[in-house]
Scaffold this motif. Structure first.
Motif, PDB file in Angstrom:
ATOM      1  N   PRO A 209       0.740  -1.308  -0.081  1.00  0.00           N
ATOM      2  CA  PRO A 209       0.032  -0.073  -0.025  1.00  0.00           C
ATOM      3  C   PRO A 209       0.643   1.343  -0.037  1.00  0.00           C
ATOM      4  CG  PRO A 209      -0.782  -1.581   1.476  1.00  0.00           C
ATOM      5  CD  PRO A 209       0.527  -2.212   1.056  1.00  0.00           C
ATOM      6  N   GLN A 210       0.352   2.264  -0.987  1.00  0.00           N
ATOM      7  CA  GLN A 210       1.198   3.626  -0.922  1.00  0.00           C
ATOM      8  C   GLN A 210       0.954   4.207   0.528  1.00  0.00           C
ATOM      9  OE1 GLN A 210       2.665   5.347  -3.600  1.00  0.00           O
ATOM     10  NE2 GLN A 210       2.995   3.048  -4.312  1.00  0.00           N
ATOM     11  N   THR A 211       1.987   4.451   1.228  1.00  0.00           N
ATOM     12  CA  THR A 211       2.019   5.062   2.537  1.00  0.00           C
ATOM     13  C   THR A 211       3.504   5.663   2.828  1.00  0.00           C
ATOM     14  OG1 THR A 211       1.761   4.961   5.019  1.00  0.00           O
ATOM     15  CG2 THR A 211       2.403   2.955   3.727  1.00  0.00           C
ATOM     16  N   SER A 212       3.257   6.710   3.655  1.00  0.00           N
ATOM     17  CA  SER A 212       4.786   7.384   4.070  1.00  0.00           C
ATOM     18  C   SER A 212       5.185   6.627   5.201  1.00  0.00           C
ATOM     19  CB  SER A 212       4.585   8.695   4.328  1.00  0.00           C
ATOM     20  OG  SER A 212       3.683   9.065   5.158  1.00  0.00           O
ATOM     21  N   ALA A 213       4.324   5.691   5.881  1.00  0.00           N
ATOM     22  CA  ALA A 213       4.817   5.187   7.229  1.00  0.00           C
ATOM     23  C   ALA A 213       5.382   3.916   6.720  1.00  0.00           C
ATOM     24  CB  ALA A 213       3.484   4.557   7.751  1.00  0.00           C
ATOM     25  N   ARG A 215       6.604  -0.109   7.103  1.00  0.00           N
ATOM     26  CA  ARG A 215       5.793  -1.508   7.325  1.00  0.00           C
ATOM     27  C   ARG A 215       5.713  -1.610   8.889  1.00  0.00           C
ATOM     28  NH1 ARG A 215       8.504  -6.058   4.593  1.00  0.00           N
ATOM     29  NH2 ARG A 215       9.827  -6.213   6.716  1.00  0.00           N
ATOM     30  N   ALA A 216       6.814  -1.449   9.471  1.00  0.00           N
ATOM     31  CA  ALA A 216       6.932  -1.662  10.901  1.00  0.00           C
ATOM     32  C   ALA A 216       5.777  -0.803  11.817  1.00  0.00           C
ATOM     33  CB  ALA A 216       8.257  -1.385  11.559  1.00  0.00           C
ATOM     34  N   GLU A 217       5.649   0.340  11.181  1.00  0.00           N
ATOM     35  CA  GLU A 217       4.662   1.293  11.907  1.00  0.00           C
ATOM     36  C   GLU A 217       3.449   1.052  11.482  1.00  0.00           C
ATOM     37  OE1 GLU A 217       7.580   5.451  11.511  1.00  0.00           O
ATOM     38  OE2 GLU A 217       6.079   5.080   9.927  1.00  0.00           O
ATOM     39  N   VAL A 218       3.203   0.593  10.567  1.00  0.00           N
ATOM     40  CA  VAL A 218       1.773   0.053  10.092  1.00  0.00           C
ATOM     41  C   VAL A 218       1.434  -0.988  10.906  1.00  0.00           C
ATOM     42  CG1 VAL A 218       0.223  -0.690   8.295  1.00  0.00           C
ATOM     43  CG2 VAL A 218       1.778   0.903   7.580  1.00  0.00           C
ATOM     44  N   PHE A 219       2.187  -2.083  10.808  1.00  0.00           N
ATOM     45  CA  PHE A 219       2.015  -3.456  11.762  1.00  0.00           C
ATOM     46  C   PHE A 219       1.972  -3.030  13.300  1.00  0.00           C
ATOM     47  CE2 PHE A 219       3.865  -6.867   8.556  1.00  0.00           C
ATOM     48  CZ  PHE A 219       3.095  -6.297   7.907  1.00  0.00           C
ATOM     49  N   ALA A 220       2.484  -2.032  13.647  1.00  0.00           N
ATOM     50  CA  ALA A 220       2.368  -1.724  15.164  1.00  0.00           C
ATOM     51  C   ALA A 220       1.234  -1.180  15.545  1.00  0.00           C
ATOM     52  CB  ALA A 220       3.470  -0.590  15.557  1.00  0.00           C
ATOM     53  N   THR A 266      -9.478  -1.718   6.349  1.00  0.00           N
ATOM     54  CA  THR A 266      -8.546  -2.399   5.505  1.00  0.00           C
ATOM     55  C   THR A 266      -7.093  -2.014   5.866  1.00  0.00           C
ATOM     56  OG1 THR A 266      -8.470  -0.294   4.027  1.00  0.00           O
ATOM     57  CG2 THR A 266     -10.210  -1.747   3.777  1.00  0.00           C
ATOM     58  N   VAL A 267      -6.032  -2.671   5.035  1.00  0.00           N
ATOM     59  CA  VAL A 267      -4.661  -2.510   5.253  1.00  0.00           C
ATOM     60  C   VAL A 267      -4.628  -0.903   4.922  1.00  0.00           C
ATOM     61  CG1 VAL A 267      -4.093  -3.529   3.126  1.00  0.00           C
ATOM     62  CG2 VAL A 267      -2.385  -3.444   4.934  1.00  0.00           C
ATOM     63  N   GLU A 268      -5.111  -0.483   3.958  1.00  0.00           N
ATOM     64  CA  GLU A 268      -4.654   0.691   3.603  1.00  0.00           C
ATOM     65  C   GLU A 268      -5.088   1.715   4.738  1.00  0.00           C
ATOM     66  OE1 GLU A 268      -4.889  -1.701  -0.130  1.00  0.00           O
ATOM     67  OE2 GLU A 268      -6.231  -1.398   1.546  1.00  0.00           O
ATOM     68  N   GLU A 269      -6.046   1.451   5.451  1.00  0.00           N
ATOM     69  CA  GLU A 269      -6.784   2.539   6.434  1.00  0.00           C
ATOM     70  C   GLU A 269      -5.811   2.385   7.557  1.00  0.00           C
ATOM     71  OE1 GLU A 269     -11.572   2.815   6.170  1.00  0.00           O
ATOM     72  OE2 GLU A 269     -10.718   1.063   6.252  1.00  0.00           O
ATOM     73  N   PHE A 270      -5.282   1.241   7.953  1.00  0.00           N
ATOM     74  CA  PHE A 270      -4.317   0.980   8.984  1.00  0.00           C
ATOM     75  C   PHE A 270      -3.079   2.119   8.824  1.00  0.00           C
ATOM     76  CE2 PHE A 270      -6.487  -2.848  10.213  1.00  0.00           C
ATOM     77  CZ  PHE A 270      -6.887  -2.658  11.657  1.00  0.00           C
ATOM     78  N   ILE A 273      -3.593   5.469   9.268  1.00  0.00           N
ATOM     79  CA  ILE A 273      -3.464   5.830  10.563  1.00  0.00           C
ATOM     80  C   ILE A 273      -1.829   6.101  11.058  1.00  0.00           C
ATOM     81  CG2 ILE A 273      -4.016   5.078  13.046  1.00  0.00           C
ATOM     82  CD1 ILE A 273      -6.578   3.697  11.802  1.00  0.00           C
ATOM     83  N   ALA A 274      -1.254   4.888  10.499  1.00  0.00           N
ATOM     84  CA  ALA A 274       0.229   4.953  10.827  1.00  0.00           C
ATOM     85  C   ALA A 274       0.782   6.363  10.560  1.00  0.00           C
ATOM     86  CB  ALA A 274       0.826   3.859  10.256  1.00  0.00           C
ATOM     87  N   GLU A 275       0.416   6.864   9.463  1.00  0.00           N
ATOM     88  CA  GLU A 275       0.850   8.185   9.001  1.00  0.00           C
ATOM     89  C   GLU A 275       0.948   9.118   9.975  1.00  0.00           C
ATOM     90  OE1 GLU A 275      -0.534   8.809   4.996  1.00  0.00           O
ATOM     91  OE2 GLU A 275       0.203   7.256   4.179  1.00  0.00           O
ATOM     92  N   HIS A 276      -0.212   9.149  10.865  1.00  0.00           N
ATOM     93  CA  HIS A 276      -0.546  10.305  11.778  1.00  0.00           C
ATOM     94  C   HIS A 276      -0.170  10.023  13.116  1.00  0.00           C
ATOM     95  CE1 HIS A 276      -2.472  12.541   8.541  1.00  0.00           C
ATOM     96  NE2 HIS A 276      -2.977  11.314   8.185  1.00  0.00           N
ATOM     97  N   GLY A 277       0.712   8.802  13.516  1.00  0.00           N
ATOM     98  CA  GLY A 277       1.120   8.457  14.623  1.00  0.00           C
ATOM     99  C   GLY A 277       1.916   9.337  15.629  1.00  0.00           C
ATOM    100  N   PRO A 278       2.539   8.785  16.544  1.00  0.00           N
ATOM    101  CA  PRO A 278       3.369   9.467  17.579  1.00  0.00           C
ATOM    102  C   PRO A 278       4.424   9.908  16.844  1.00  0.00           C
ATOM    103  CG  PRO A 278       2.649   7.275  18.576  1.00  0.00           C
ATOM    104  CD  PRO A 278       2.190   7.459  16.900  1.00  0.00           C
TER     105      PRO A 278
END
Length: 280
Positions: A209-213, A215-220, A266-270, A273-278
């Motif tokens: 999935p296209q994301t600036s986060a 994989r580790a951040e998304v999986f967290a 969906t995985v894209e939604e996760f 969320i990761a893109e706006h995390g701590p």
């Protein structure tokens, strides 16, 4: 191919008794092995990696169908015996076979060409971590077909909103298009397990999935969301974000309702969320 008598004869000669500790259930039905090869769509130019080859029923069939097969086996006795089984039963293909005597979770490189396919009867107690490790470690794997416990197959292939949708479903979807590819009866194994089995097909996505986060951040985020799956995401992600208010801010920024639950995303939604995390 190894029939039931061959498998038992080999096991007796090696003094092998399948152990529950390693989740060993050997395939003894040649038709099931053929079906796995067919469903996996193994091609003559494929380099296949097999995890947990056991006595070699599937290994021999893979060697007949593919260009190269690397088998990863943790069991000392089975690992020592497999090259001899290949040499005795398929001598003309023995040079196209390699054995890695290791725990699949520790494998970071393989002999031979980069693997294009993963085909395996995975030990039930480690199926998901082994599958995710192999997909993460070997990006050249395009197609995967694994035989796992039916319940695990359902979880891996579950869509968002399903009761069994969870961490395995989301993480597998990060890498691949996942689908159930059939059911397997208990009597094709020795010893027969007390659970049904299923085939799962995973075809790798052209890109994650296209994301600036990362994989580790998304999986967290995924792990946090399902650690308390009955809670709303605002509550479930409070620890991950630092507070419930911070979790709500990240969810709103990602366009996800703070009242939603992890099983609906969906995985894209996760990833969003990761893109706006701590620290973002």
């Amino acid at each position: 191919m190894l029939g039931p008598a061959d498998v038992r004869e080999l096991a007796a000669a090696l003094g092998v008794r399948p152990t529950k500790q390693r989740g060993q259930n050997f395939v003894i039905d040649a038709n099931t092995v053929r079906r796995i090869i067919r469903t996996a769509e193994v091609r003559p130019d494929d380099t296949v990696v097999e995890v947990g080859p056991g006595l070699g029923s599937l290994t021999l069939a893979l060697l007949e169908a593919a260009e190269w097969v690397t088998a990863v086996e943790i069991d000392d006795v089975l690992a020592a015996a497999l090259p001899s089984t290949v040499a005795a039963r398929l001598p003309e293909r023995a040079e196209h076979f390699a054995l890695v005597h290791s725990d699949a979770m520790r494998v970071t490189e393989l002999p031979g060409p980069p693997p294009t396919a993963l085909v395996a009867n995975l030990p039930y107690n480690v199926a998901v971590p082994v599958l995710l490790h192999m997909l993460a470690t070997f990006p050249s794997i395009e197609r995967t077909l694994v035989m796992v416990q039916a319940e695990v197959a359902d979880r891996l292939a579950a869509p968002p909103g399903s009761k069994v949708y969870g961490v395995p479903s989301v993480k597998a979807a990060w890498y691949a298009e996942v689908r159930r590819a059939g059911a397997i009866g208990r009597n094709v194994f020795w010893p027969a397990p007390n659970v049904d089995s299923g085939l799962v097909s995973l075809v790798r996505r052209a890109a994650p999935p296209q994301t600036s986060a990362t994989r580790a951040e998304v999986f967290a985020v995924v792990d946090a969301a399902f650690a308390q799956r009955r809670k709303t995401l605002r509550a479930a992600l409070a620890g991950w974000a630092g507070s419930a208010a911070a979790a709500e801010a990240a969810l709103v920024a990602a366009g996800v309702s703070p009242q939603a639950r992890g099983e609906s995303l969906t995985v894209e939604e996760f990833a969003a969320i990761a893109e706006h995390g701590p620290g973002k």
